[in-house]
Design a protein around this motif. Sequence first.
Motif, PDB file in Angstrom:
ATOM      1  N   MET A  81      -1.302 -94.634 -43.579  1.00  0.00           N
ATOM      2  CA  MET A  81      -0.131 -95.488 -43.753  1.00  0.00           C
ATOM      3  C   MET A  81      -0.497 -96.966 -43.782  1.00  0.00           C
ATOM      4  N   ALA A  82      -1.753 -97.263 -44.005  1.00  0.00           N
ATOM      5  CA  ALA A  82      -2.177 -98.663 -44.107  1.00  0.00           C
ATOM      6  C   ALA A  82      -1.796 -99.196 -45.478  1.00  0.00           C
ATOM      7  N   ASP A  83      -1.922-100.516 -45.661  1.00  0.00           N
ATOM      8  CA  ASP A  83      -1.632-101.120 -46.961  1.00  0.00           C
ATOM      9  C   ASP A  83      -2.507-100.495 -48.039  1.00  0.00           C
ATOM     10  N   ASP A  84      -3.776-100.279 -47.726  1.00  0.00           N
ATOM     11  CA  ASP A  84      -4.699 -99.624 -48.653  1.00  0.00           C
ATOM     12  C   ASP A  84      -5.359 -98.457 -47.909  1.00  0.00           C
ATOM     13  N   PRO A  85      -4.839 -97.222 -48.086  1.00  0.00           N
ATOM     14  CA  PRO A  85      -5.382 -96.073 -47.345  1.00  0.00           C
ATOM     15  C   PRO A  85      -6.844 -95.776 -47.637  1.00  0.00           C
ATOM     16  N   GLU A  86      -7.380 -96.272 -48.762  1.00  0.00           N
ATOM     17  CA  GLU A  86      -8.769 -96.011 -49.127  1.00  0.00           C
ATOM     18  C   GLU A  86      -9.732 -97.039 -48.538  1.00  0.00           C
ATOM     19  N   ALA A  87      -9.211 -98.112 -47.936  1.00  0.00           N
ATOM     20  CA  ALA A  87     -10.056 -99.176 -47.378  1.00  0.00           C
ATOM     21  C   ALA A  87     -10.349 -98.883 -45.905  1.00  0.00           C
ATOM     22  N   PRO A  88     -11.616 -98.963 -45.509  1.00  0.00           N
ATOM     23  CA  PRO A  88     -11.935 -98.730 -44.096  1.00  0.00           C
ATOM     24  C   PRO A  88     -11.416 -99.868 -43.219  1.00  0.00           C
ATOM     25  N   LEU A  89     -11.063 -99.515 -41.980  1.00  0.00           N
ATOM     26  CA  LEU A  89     -10.560-100.476 -41.003  1.00  0.00           C
ATOM     27  C   LEU A  89     -11.531-100.560 -39.841  1.00  0.00           C
ATOM     28  N   ASP A  90     -11.624-101.736 -39.214  1.00  0.00           N
ATOM     29  CA  ASP A  90     -12.415-101.805 -37.987  1.00  0.00           C
ATOM     30  C   ASP A  90     -11.509-101.388 -36.824  1.00  0.00           C
ATOM     31  N   ARG A  91     -12.068-101.293 -35.646  1.00  0.00           N
ATOM     32  CA  ARG A  91     -11.310-100.772 -34.500  1.00  0.00           C
ATOM     33  C   ARG A  91     -10.093-101.617 -34.168  1.00  0.00           C
ATOM     34  N   GLY A  92     -10.245-102.926 -34.232  1.00  0.00           N
ATOM     35  CA  GLY A  92      -9.127-103.811 -33.916  1.00  0.00           C
ATOM     36  C   GLY A  92      -8.004-103.688 -34.921  1.00  0.00           C
ATOM     37  N   GLU A  93      -8.347-103.649 -36.204  1.00  0.00           N
ATOM     38  CA  GLU A  93      -7.330-103.495 -37.250  1.00  0.00           C
ATOM     39  C   GLU A  93      -6.617-102.152 -37.106  1.00  0.00           C
ATOM     40  N   LEU A  94      -7.369-101.125 -36.812  1.00  0.00           N
ATOM     41  CA  LEU A  94      -6.786 -99.799 -36.641  1.00  0.00           C
ATOM     42  C   LEU A  94      -5.779 -99.808 -35.492  1.00  0.00           C
ATOM     43  N   SER A  95      -6.155-100.375 -34.362  1.00  0.00           N
ATOM     44  CA  SER A  95      -5.254-100.418 -33.203  1.00  0.00           C
ATOM     45  C   SER A  95      -3.985-101.191 -33.520  1.00  0.00           C
ATOM     46  N   ARG A  96      -4.126-102.351 -34.175  1.00  0.00           N
ATOM     47  CA  ARG A  96      -2.951-103.165 -34.501  1.00  0.00           C
ATOM     48  C   ARG A  96      -2.026-102.444 -35.478  1.00  0.00           C
ATOM     49  N   ALA A  97      -2.604-101.811 -36.498  1.00  0.00           N
ATOM     50  CA  ALA A  97      -1.792-101.109 -37.500  1.00  0.00           C
ATOM     51  C   ALA A  97      -1.056 -99.926 -36.867  1.00  0.00           C
ATOM     52  N   VAL A  98      -1.740 -99.160 -36.054  1.00  0.00           N
ATOM     53  CA  VAL A  98      -1.109 -98.010 -35.401  1.00  0.00           C
ATOM     54  C   VAL A  98      -0.014 -98.483 -34.455  1.00  0.00           C
ATOM     55  N   MET A  99      -0.262 -99.547 -33.712  1.00  0.00           N
ATOM     56  CA  MET A  99       0.726-100.066 -32.787  1.00  0.00           C
ATOM     57  C   MET A  99       1.988-100.518 -33.547  1.00  0.00           C
ATOM     58  N   ALA A 100       1.798-101.188 -34.694  1.00  0.00           N
ATOM     59  CA  ALA A 100       2.945-101.632 -35.490  1.00  0.00           C
ATOM     60  C   ALA A 100       3.743-100.444 -36.023  1.00  0.00           C
ATOM     61  N   VAL A 126     -11.558 -92.661 -30.742  1.00  0.00           N
ATOM     62  CA  VAL A 126     -10.393 -92.917 -31.593  1.00  0.00           C
ATOM     63  C   VAL A 126      -9.130 -92.398 -30.916  1.00  0.00           C
ATOM     64  N   MET A 127      -9.219 -91.233 -30.298  1.00  0.00           N
ATOM     65  CA  MET A 127      -8.053 -90.668 -29.629  1.00  0.00           C
ATOM     66  C   MET A 127      -7.587 -91.557 -28.478  1.00  0.00           C
ATOM     67  N   VAL A 128      -8.527 -92.119 -27.734  1.00  0.00           N
ATOM     68  CA  VAL A 128      -8.178 -93.028 -26.637  1.00  0.00           C
ATOM     69  C   VAL A 128      -7.513 -94.281 -27.183  1.00  0.00           C
ATOM     70  N   ARG A 129      -8.050 -94.831 -28.284  1.00  0.00           N
ATOM     71  CA  ARG A 129      -7.454 -96.019 -28.901  1.00  0.00           C
ATOM     72  C   ARG A 129      -6.025 -95.735 -29.365  1.00  0.00           C
ATOM     73  N   LEU A 130      -5.799 -94.546 -29.917  1.00  0.00           N
ATOM     74  CA  LEU A 130      -4.462 -94.193 -30.367  1.00  0.00           C
ATOM     75  C   LEU A 130      -3.498 -94.077 -29.194  1.00  0.00           C
ATOM     76  N   ARG A 131      -3.965 -93.501 -28.103  1.00  0.00           N
ATOM     77  CA  ARG A 131      -3.116 -93.408 -26.901  1.00  0.00           C
ATOM     78  C   ARG A 131      -2.801 -94.799 -26.373  1.00  0.00           C
ATOM     79  N   ASP A 132      -3.795 -95.690 -26.382  1.00  0.00           N
ATOM     80  CA  ASP A 132      -3.575 -97.066 -25.926  1.00  0.00           C
ATOM     81  C   ASP A 132      -2.624 -97.822 -26.847  1.00  0.00           C
ATOM     82  N   ALA A 133      -2.586 -97.440 -28.123  1.00  0.00           N
ATOM     83  CA  ALA A 133      -1.709 -98.098 -29.083  1.00  0.00           C
ATOM     84  C   ALA A 133      -0.277 -97.579 -29.000  1.00  0.00           C
TER      85      ALA A 133
END
Length: 149
Positions: A81-100, A126-133
């Motif tokens: 569900m990112a702006d560009d699903p084919e573009a890789p994200l770093d950990r910080g971007e992933l957390s922010r996007a999931v949180m939003a 990744v699972m821990v980051r998702l729970r934190d988000a």
Amino acid sequence: MPYSANPQGHRTRRRPMSEINVVPYIDVMLVLLVIFMVTAPLLYQGVDVDLPQVDAQAEQDPPQEPLIVSVDADGRYYLNMADDPEAPLDRGELSRAVMAILTDSPDKRVLVNGDSNVPYGDVVSVMVRLRDAGAAGVGLMTRRPDGEG
């Protein structure tokens, strides 16, 4: 009473020995220590297991599209569900996007799609980051053993 002769030739009375000989106990304790030192590491080593494959039924008509975080073989993260699903994200971007996304839809299902060659620790991270988000629960995506679905 037992008597013994001293160097002057006088007989003296021997006193009973009131000390306990602890040398045998020390020997037993050392043997036990060695046994525990040898067996303790064996209790904590991992065992190679071949996990079973199960034929689980796919959920019919999910209420809404789930949020899927993919981890490829190189350890890069992708978000469906990112702006560009084919573009890789770093950990910080992933957390922010999931949180939003979860702020707007807190009941959205969250799934992790991990490549089979990714280390287990990366998937758990990744699972821990998702729970934190803010994800209430995180599921793992799998495929059927026969290659279907």
